[in-house]
Design an enzyme around this catalytic site. Structure first.
Site, PDB file in Angstrom:
ATOM      1  N   SER A 116       0.841  -1.196   0.000  1.00 36.75           N
ATOM      2  CA  SER A 116       0.000   0.000   0.000  1.00 36.75           C
ATOM      3  C   SER A 116       0.878   1.249   0.000  1.00 36.75           C
ATOM      4  CB  SER A 116      -0.898   0.019   1.242  1.00 36.75           C
ATOM      5  OG  SER A 116      -1.561   1.259   1.373  1.00 36.75           O
TER       6      SER A 116
ATOM      7  N   TYR B  82      -2.551   0.601  10.191  1.00 36.75           N
ATOM      8  CA  TYR B  82      -2.456   0.194   8.787  1.00 36.75           C
ATOM      9  C   TYR B  82      -1.135   0.665   8.183  1.00 36.75           C
ATOM     10  CZ  TYR B  82      -3.986  -0.693   3.978  1.00 36.75           C
ATOM     11  OH  TYR B  82      -4.095  -1.155   2.688  1.00 36.75           O
TER      12      TYR B  82
END
Length: 249
Positions: A138, A151
């Site tokens: 990501s 995250y």
């Protein structure tokens, strides 16, 4: 299209989104595919559709990952590709108010789950002379986002694990690559949108790419096109990469 006839692939977090799309794409490329999710019922129909195997397991548990890899080896005698896809976004909260248990669960799945997958497949891949470990990364690994501390931290750690695996095992034929897909139209993105916690949640739904795009990229990385990215990260935000994959701009 990369020809993966005779190859055996395991996809984690395969019940929906990128994982399910990847399983279909690998099967279309000729591979035999194992699909893993915490609830076996969530992948049973998909496995039947592609002629693969449905596996129950939590990537956060090392033993579950080891059993899934062993099941693939028992069934087909090898494992050529692992797709570390399982992941969670929560907790979506600032550091001061984040639930420590939920925060830790994100680390267990997004970071330790990648480690467990890598560790589980290495003996088999080394014994057979090589293999490919793909991790869905990501952009959050490289830039902090409001309310996403778990995250961002876990994806940053997973990116370093890809680099570490390449450093340790490329000489044994292990191909480690990270794919950063950008924002994808999945259930996770819907939860982000509902949270309203940062600018990404405000993006118009039309800007998110379909899960079939990263699925196609994962297959492509298993072929010669991926050789230039060993130990590196491929971003689907890169228009050059999209053109090479034949994806719309």
């Amino acid at each position: 299209m990369v020809d993966l006839d005779g190859k055996v692939v395991l996809v984690t977090g395969a019940s929906r989104g990128i994982g399910a799309a990847a399983a279909l794409a690998f099967a279309e490329a000729g591979a035999t595919v194992g699909v893993m999710a915490r609830n076996q019922d969530g992948v049973r129909d998909l496995a039947a559709r592609i002629g693969g195997i449905a596996l129950a397991g939590d990537v956060a548990r090392a033993g579950d990952m080891e059993r899934a890899v062993a099941a693939m080896g028992d069934r087909w005698g090898r494992l050529d590709v692992l797709v570390n896809n399982a992941g969670v976004i929560g907790p979506m909260a600032d550091i001061a108010s984040a639930d420590p248990t939920v925060w830790g669960q994100a680390i267990d799945i997004n970071l330790k789950g990648v480690f467990h997958g890598m560790r589980a497949v290495l003996p088999m891949m080394r014994a057979q002379g090589g293999g490919t470990v793909l991790t869905v990364g990501s952009g959050a690994a490289h830039a902090p986002r409001e309310g996403w501390s778990a995250y961002c931290a876990s994806k940053a750690g997973a990116w370093m694990l890809t680099r570490a695996l390449d450093h340790e095992a490329r000489a044994q034929g292990i191909r480690a690559i990270s794919l950063s897909p950008g924002t994808v139209a999945t259930d996770m993105q819907a939860a982000i949108r509902q949270s309203g916690i940062n600018p990404i949640s405000q993006l118009d739904w039309s800007v998110h790419i379909p899960p079939e795009w990263p699925a196609r990229a994962l297959v492509w990385l298993c072929g010669p096109g991926g050789d230039a990215f060993l130990g590196d990260e491929v971003s689907l935000r890169d228009e050059t990469i999209r053109r090479r994959l034949g994806l719309a701009a």
